[in-house]
Design a protein around this motif. Structure first.
Motif, PDB file in Angstrom:
ATOM      1  N   MET A 473       0.584  -1.101  -0.092  1.00 38.79           N
ATOM      2  CA  MET A 473      -0.169  -0.034   0.251  1.00 38.79           C
ATOM      3  C   MET A 473       0.806   1.314   0.083  1.00 38.79           C
ATOM      4  SD  MET A 473      -3.094  -1.189   2.570  1.00 38.79           S
ATOM      5  CE  MET A 473      -3.455   0.493   2.824  1.00 38.79           C
ATOM      6  N   VAL A 474       2.195   1.398   0.725  1.00 42.50           N
ATOM      7  CA  VAL A 474       2.662   2.337   0.714  1.00 42.50           C
ATOM      8  C   VAL A 474       4.097   2.365  -0.170  1.00 42.50           C
ATOM      9  CG1 VAL A 474       2.220   2.701   3.300  1.00 42.50           C
ATOM     10  CG2 VAL A 474       4.265   1.272   2.679  1.00 42.50           C
ATOM     11  N   ASP A 475       3.853   1.369  -1.131  1.00 40.43           N
ATOM     12  CA  ASP A 475       5.054   1.330  -2.146  1.00 40.43           C
ATOM     13  C   ASP A 475       4.543   2.138  -3.414  1.00 40.43           C
ATOM     14  OD1 ASP A 475       7.182   0.825  -3.658  1.00 40.43           O
ATOM     15  OD2 ASP A 475       6.741  -1.249  -3.965  1.00 40.43           O
ATOM     16  N   ASP A 476       4.593   3.360  -3.549  1.00 36.44           N
ATOM     17  CA  ASP A 476       4.280   4.167  -4.448  1.00 36.44           C
ATOM     18  C   ASP A 476       5.204   5.401  -4.706  1.00 36.44           C
ATOM     19  OD1 ASP A 476       2.387   7.024  -5.505  1.00 36.44           O
ATOM     20  OD2 ASP A 476       1.486   4.939  -6.052  1.00 36.44           O
ATOM     21  N   LEU A 477       5.307   5.560  -6.021  1.00 36.36           N
ATOM     22  CA  LEU A 477       6.523   6.616  -6.382  1.00 36.36           C
ATOM     23  C   LEU A 477       6.005   8.019  -5.727  1.00 36.36           C
ATOM     24  CD1 LEU A 477       6.953   5.920 -10.194  1.00 36.36           C
ATOM     25  CD2 LEU A 477       8.446   5.253  -8.167  1.00 36.36           C
ATOM     26  N   HIS A 478       4.876   8.322  -5.612  1.00 34.92           N
ATOM     27  CA  HIS A 478       4.370   9.676  -5.265  1.00 34.92           C
ATOM     28  C   HIS A 478       4.868   9.493  -3.558  1.00 34.92           C
ATOM     29  CE1 HIS A 478       2.713  10.781  -8.803  1.00 34.92           C
ATOM     30  NE2 HIS A 478       1.842   9.706  -8.696  1.00 34.92           N
ATOM     31  N   VAL A 479       4.768   8.428  -2.893  1.00 31.53           N
ATOM     32  CA  VAL A 479       5.063   8.329  -1.467  1.00 31.53           C
ATOM     33  C   VAL A 479       6.390   8.451  -1.307  1.00 31.53           C
ATOM     34  CG1 VAL A 479       4.609   7.020   0.603  1.00 31.53           C
ATOM     35  CG2 VAL A 479       2.981   6.868  -1.001  1.00 31.53           C
ATOM     36  N   HIS A 480       7.213   7.800  -2.291  1.00 33.57           N
ATOM     37  CA  HIS A 480       8.781   7.845  -2.182  1.00 33.57           C
ATOM     38  C   HIS A 480       9.196   9.303  -2.245  1.00 33.57           C
ATOM     39  CE1 HIS A 480       8.554   3.755  -2.256  1.00 33.57           C
ATOM     40  NE2 HIS A 480       8.462   3.543  -3.547  1.00 33.57           N
ATOM     41  N   ARG A 481       8.709   9.918  -3.196  1.00 35.52           N
ATOM     42  CA  ARG A 481       9.329  11.266  -3.379  1.00 35.52           C
ATOM     43  C   ARG A 481       8.800  12.395  -2.031  1.00 35.52           C
ATOM     44  NH1 ARG A 481       5.681  14.900  -7.644  1.00 35.52           N
ATOM     45  NH2 ARG A 481       4.165  14.306  -6.121  1.00 35.52           N
ATOM     46  N   LEU A 482       7.527  11.994  -1.645  1.00 36.56           N
ATOM     47  CA  LEU A 482       7.130  13.033  -0.492  1.00 36.56           C
ATOM     48  C   LEU A 482       7.960  12.353   0.747  1.00 36.56           C
ATOM     49  CD1 LEU A 482       5.318  14.912   0.924  1.00 36.56           C
ATOM     50  CD2 LEU A 482       3.754  13.072   1.374  1.00 36.56           C
ATOM     51  N   ARG A 483       8.485  10.996   0.805  1.00 38.46           N
ATOM     52  CA  ARG A 483       9.289  10.538   1.919  1.00 38.46           C
ATOM     53  C   ARG A 483      10.739  11.186   1.795  1.00 38.46           C
ATOM     54  NH1 ARG A 483       9.052   5.727   0.831  1.00 38.46           N
ATOM     55  NH2 ARG A 483       7.069   5.059   2.080  1.00 38.46           N
TER      56      ARG A 483
END
Length: 509
Positions: A473-483
């Protein structure tokens, strides 16, 4: 008529059409300088100059001098078709009614778009003859028969009891006044009024589109060409629909709505094309409008801190729902809007959580103080997370019952089971093994487990299954960028400020 009065509306239309592109292009150039200075301040404050971030580099490259692919004169050149077409449209909007009908039938000056006389002759004027006023009893069918040489149909009898009266005791009928124009003038008034409403909607759409392009720093030659094509496309669609309206009963019956339809098609040109295709019954692909009910749009007001006014402001950045906000660059959001940097990060983190777990799951997680996607990440897949928390959050998000989960394994029972296995391994080799229910033999002769036992075992989720589910669920490119942005800002702030320092007790005097 005075020549100056005859061209007054055209002069006003030309001036407005010339001033609009000049103002838009001037705002664009000033906006670039202001935002680039803000980008430099962010780089110095958070150390993005030393720690390279693709999100920051994208924002920087958008507003530095290299991003000016088009000079101002190129944009002015591309705006010429827009100025010409806007001048024509504004001239139609500002056309005095006296330029359409005879002087003794209309005021000498006044926009045709705003005059009630230009709207009151539908549909009675369809029964007029050239040079003759229209009677209220005339109908469209009478016009067709009159043009064909047949006698028009007799007027339908009126019910005197239900007819409007003049306020006296007698039930005398107050007949509506006939249309004051002859047939040619009346048709011209109606046609120009429809075209005027179309141009009004198209010009308002172009202004909205140009302002958003300036706000997003996307104004270029193609921007003016696109709004010009939309304007021309809308006018052509309305004229085509206007011409086929008498042949379509549903469209001719909605005569009073034509001015609203013309305005909507001018503002949304695709609406006119869809309506035209639907009336012509062309063999084209249709739209599954029933699927839209199953995919509702989540409004921006779902996010904590965003009200209707802020949501309206975010629409200038093409952010219309929660999914648009979840995929937006928070650095870009801070640079292009008046909202703070940390506030933009918090909004995007909330939107990502809402997009992943859904609107209902997002509201339910708030009751457990899970607000952002990183709160969910720390509560589920962090090394300090516990199986009980994962099960609880899975029940909240997916609305699963406790029967979907396998029984949590007791550490003491697991230790005892390991000891028993070691004792069995040290015992005689021919020790009796526990009986296992076997299913039907496979073609190779090897027995398979019972299907009932297999279904019962695989339908219950263990803790490892939940960990894998939350990781996906948290493996997303947009989440990676925000992280990455989150981590760079946290490093800049320093590990010292992760927790508040303990308060030193005051020493007694």
């Amino acid at each position: 008529m005075n020549p100056l009065d005859a061209t007054y509306d055209q002069i006003v239309a030309l001036l407005v059409a010339l001033v609009l592109p000049f103002i838009v292009i001037k705002i664009r150039n000033n906006l670039r300088r202001e935002r680039y200075s803000l980008v430099q301040e962010i780089a110095q404050a958070f150390g993005f100059e030393t720690d390279t971030s693709p999100s920051f580099e994208f924002v920087k490259s958008k507003y530095d001098g290299r991003s000016l692919e088009f000079s101002s004169w190129q944009i002015y050149l591309s705006a010429i078709p827009y100025v010409v077409l806007s001048t024509i449209g504004l001239s139609v909007i500002f056309t005095p009614l006296s330029d359409v009908v005879t002087k003794d039938q209309a005021p000498k000056i006044g926009p045709i778009l705003l005059l009630a006389d230009g709207l009151s002759c539908w549909p009675d004027c369809t029964g007029a003859q050239d040079g003759k006023p229209v009677t209220p009893s005339a109908s469209a069918a009478g016009v067709v028969q009159a043009q064909a040489g047949a006698a028009p149909p007799a007027p339908a009898p009126q019910n005197l009891a239900s007819a409007p009266t003049n306020g006296t005791d007698e039930a005398s009928v107050v007949a509506p006044e006939p249309c004051p124009y002859d047939m040619t003038s009346c048709q011209m008034v109606r046609s120009l009024t429809v075209v005027a409403f179309t141009f009004a909607g198209a010009i308002l759409f172009s202004l909205t589109y140009l302002l958003r392009a300036v706000t997003n720093f996307e104004l270029g030659p193609q921007t003016f060409l696109r709004v010009t094509m939309n304007m021309l496309f809308a006018v052509v669609c309305v004229v085509a629909l206007w011409r086929i309206a008498p042949a379509v009963p549903s469209m001719s019956a909605a005569s009073g709505l034509w001015y609203g339809i013309a305005f909507l098609i001018g503002f949304l040109p695709d609406l006119g094309l869809r309506l035209l295709v639907s009336k012509l019954s062309l063999p084209l692909k249709g739209y599954r409008s029933d699927l839209l009910e199953k995919t509702p749009v989540v409004p921006l007001e779902m996010i904590d801190g965003i009200d209707s006014a802020i949501a309206f402001r975010l629409q200038d950045q093409q952010i219309f729902d929660v999914q648009n906000l979840a995929t937006f660059n928070p650095i870009m959001l801070h640079v292009e809007t008046p909202f703070g940097f940390y506030e933009a990060i918090d909004w995007v983190a909330q939107a990502q959580l809402c997009t992943i777990v859904g609107a209902e799951g997002f509201v339910a997680l708030r009751s457990r103080n899970i607000r952002t996607i990183f709160d969910l990440e720390r509560a589920t897949i962090d090394p300090r997370a516990t199986p009980a928390i994962r099960r609880d959050l899975a029940q909240v998000i997916f609305k699963w019952s406790s029967e979907r989960f396998a029984e949590p394994e007791d550490p003491r029972a697991a230790a005892n089971g390991a000891g028993q296995q070691q004792n069995q391994a040290a015992g005689p080799a021919d020790a009796a093994a526990p009986a296992v229910a076997a299913g039907p033999a496979a073609p190779d002769g090897v027995p398979r487990p019972s299907p009932a036992r297999t279904t019962a075992a695989t339908s219950r989720l263990g803790d490892a299954d939940l960990i894998h589910l939350f990781e996906v669920m948290v493996d997303d490119l947009h989440v990676h960028r925000l992280r990455q942005i989150w981590e760079l800002v946290a490093i800049r702030l320093g590990a010292r400020y992760t927790h508040l320092a303990p308060i030193t007790p005051a020493q007694p005097a």
